[in-house]
Design an enzyme around this catalytic site. Structure first.
Site, PDB file in Angstrom:
ATOM      1  CD  GLN A  81      -2.930  -0.895   2.405  1.00 45.48           C
ATOM      2  OE1 GLN A  81      -2.829  -1.653   3.356  1.00 45.48           O
ATOM      3  NE2 GLN A  81      -3.825   0.069   2.365  1.00 45.48           N
ATOM      4  CG  HIS A  82       0.309   3.572   2.425  1.00 45.87           C
ATOM      5  ND1 HIS A  82      -0.957   4.095   2.538  1.00 45.87           N
ATOM      6  CD2 HIS A  82       0.474   2.750   3.495  1.00 45.87           C
ATOM      7  CE1 HIS A  82      -1.530   3.624   3.631  1.00 45.87           C
ATOM      8  NE2 HIS A  82      -0.687   2.785   4.218  1.00 45.87           N
ATOM      9  CG  ASP A 239       0.049  -4.941   1.748  1.00 48.97           C
ATOM     10  OD1 ASP A 239      -0.802  -4.134   2.171  1.00 48.97           O
ATOM     11  OD2 ASP A 239       1.271  -4.806   1.978  1.00 48.97           O
TER      12      ASP A 239
END
Length: 481
Positions: A81-82, A239
């Site tokens: 992520q991110h 994830d």
């Protein structure tokens, strides 16, 4: 390879350090082939990777799967992520991707929280209070420190979006992953124009948000991977949302994931909004929510302590009064982006094994503190804590979580739950089923249960006290490392 009972699907996990691919029988959940290839992550002040390495690693992982990958009828990609991926007009990276554990944007996070009405406003608006991990703060950092790169961007993507787009030729994302950007409003489930204007990001640069169960596209020509043109591509997701799918998770069941980062989460039917920022109010990949607490320092930090001590990671010893806060990469929970590791209570008779045990204790402490906030009030407190991730296979991790949580601990036998969750997404496209229901049909959460033991309140209180007393030191801004 023995004959499959149903069509084959591919689930992918593009994580921080590698890409893994599973070929799965959609009828039974049996993994018929797998592959894995590594990525390079920079060290120093930032944590960056070249997105083109992810694509190359995906190709290598699929080649390791052999002919099974060529037979796949659908594919889905779960990913870290991110991460901030900036692409030019030709779809090539403008610069390396800034990863989730790159905390250079901590000053931008603090400024954005203040400028947009404080943490309560952010929590109500987006479900989360942004930290240096969030994509919106990384974009703000990029616009401030590398304005030419920001101006050159013609598309902004998350890691799983990048790979999905290279497969389909279409810019898409999903609600699970986009909810971790900081520019998606959880109340309206749409991009927040005010936040985007504040950081100078044109919404036209962002991908379309695909609905749960919707086809994101089909595999196009010229991709160089062992997929047939027209193979269905699911939305994919972040994830943690993918792992929740991989477990077939029902609301209220607690999960702790022990990987490079540590997470505690549960599926909820209520939209979360924690103004303290301890719990991120993420969406899941199905239509519910995934309140989640995340630490930056988990297995990698403990392994580093073991290496410094010259010990095997399992060589722990009990009876320690020493406290070790293993904040080697700064920390997100608690929100201490500039912190470093801290050792307190060292004595002449302290052993190396006790020091190592204190690193485990410190890593687990923050996640357990957040667990009660993650769970709904009506969650069953006696339900076993599902322990997943690479650390879940380690005896020292299992016993530390068991001792400090006071809960029964269940270790699912299924491995690679992120890739399995993505595979369940792909299977759902073919069968019309909810992806979590697919995973429950595959019985992915089954595994041994370790009985509960009395909670070690003394150790928890000691760590809490040290953390409180050391707060001024840990909060001190030290600048780039």
């Amino acid at each position: 390879m023995s004959a499959a009972e149903g069509p084959l699907v591919v689930g992918v996990d593009t994580s921080t350090q590698s890409t893994k691919a599973l070929v799965v029988d959609a009828a039974t959940g049996r993994v018929v082939a797998s592959g894995q290839a590594p990525h390079t992550v920079s060290s120093g002040a930032g944590r960056e990777s070249d997105p083109r390495q992810w694509w190359e690693a995906l190709g290598e992982a699929l080649r390791q799967c052999g002919d099974a990958a060529r037979e796949a009828a659908a594919v889905s990609i779960g990913g870290q992520q991110h991460g901030l991926v900036t692409l030019d007009a030709h779809g090539e990276p403008v610069r390396p991707a800034m990863l989730w554990n790159d905390v250079r944007s901590a000053p931008q996070a603090r400024r954005l929280i203040e400028e947009l009405g404080g943490p309560e406003s952010w929590a109500e608006r987006t479900g989360s209070v942004p930290s240096a991990s969030f994509t919106v703060t990384k974009w703000a950092w990029l616009a401030e420190h590398e304005p030419d790169a920001a101006r050159a961007a013609r598309a902004v993507r998350l890691p799983h979006d990048y790979l999905t787009e290279r497969l389909t030729g279409e810019g898409t994302t999903d609600r699970g992953d986009v909810s971790g950007t900081g520019w998606w409003a959880s109340g309206t489930e749409a991009y927040d124009d005010d936040i985007l204007a504040r950081v100078g990001l044109d919404p036209a640069l962002l991908p379309r948000v695909v609905r749960p169960g919707e086809v994101a596209g089909t595999v196009r020509d010229g991709h160089g991977l062992p997929f047939t043109k027209g193979t269905l591509v699911a939305a994919g997701t972040g994830d943690n949302a993918a792992a929740a799918l991989g477990l077939g998770l029902r609301p209220g069941v607690p999960v702790m994931s022990l990987g490079t980062s540590g997470t505690a989460y549960a599926v909820s039917r209520r939209r979360p909004a924690d103004p303290t920022g301890t719990v991120a109010g993420f969406a899941d990949a199905r239509g519910d929510w995934l309140p989640l607490a995340c630490t930056l320092n988990c297995t990698l930090a403990v392994d580093r302590v073991a290496a410094l001590l010259g010990l095997d990671r399992e060589a722990v010893e009990p009876g320690t009064e020493v406290t070790l806060l293993p904040f080697l990469d700064g920390e997100r929970t608690p929100n201490l982006p500039n912190a470093s590791g801290l050792l307190h209570g060292l004595r002449h008779d302290t052993t190396a094994g006790q020091l190592l045990q204190s690193a485990y204790d410190g890593a687990v402490h923050s996640l357990l503190n957040a667990l009660d906030l993650v769970l709904d009030a009506d969650a069953d407190p006696s339900a076993p804590l599902l322990l997943i991730g690479g650390g879940a296979r380690g005896g020292a991790w299992q016993e530390t979580v068991r001792r400090l949580s006071g809960r029964a601990v269940q270790i699912p036998e299924a491995k690679e739950l992120v890739a399995l969750g993505a595979a369940a997404q792909a299977a759902g496209l073919l069968t019309g089923e909810d992806a979590a229901a697919v995973a429950r049909r595959w019985d992915t959460a089954s595994g041994p249960v370790l009985d509960a033991v009395p909670r070690d309140e003394e150790t928890l209180a000691r760590i809490t006290g040290v953390l409180s007393d050391a707060a001024p030191l840990l909060e001190r801004t030290t600048g780039p490392r």
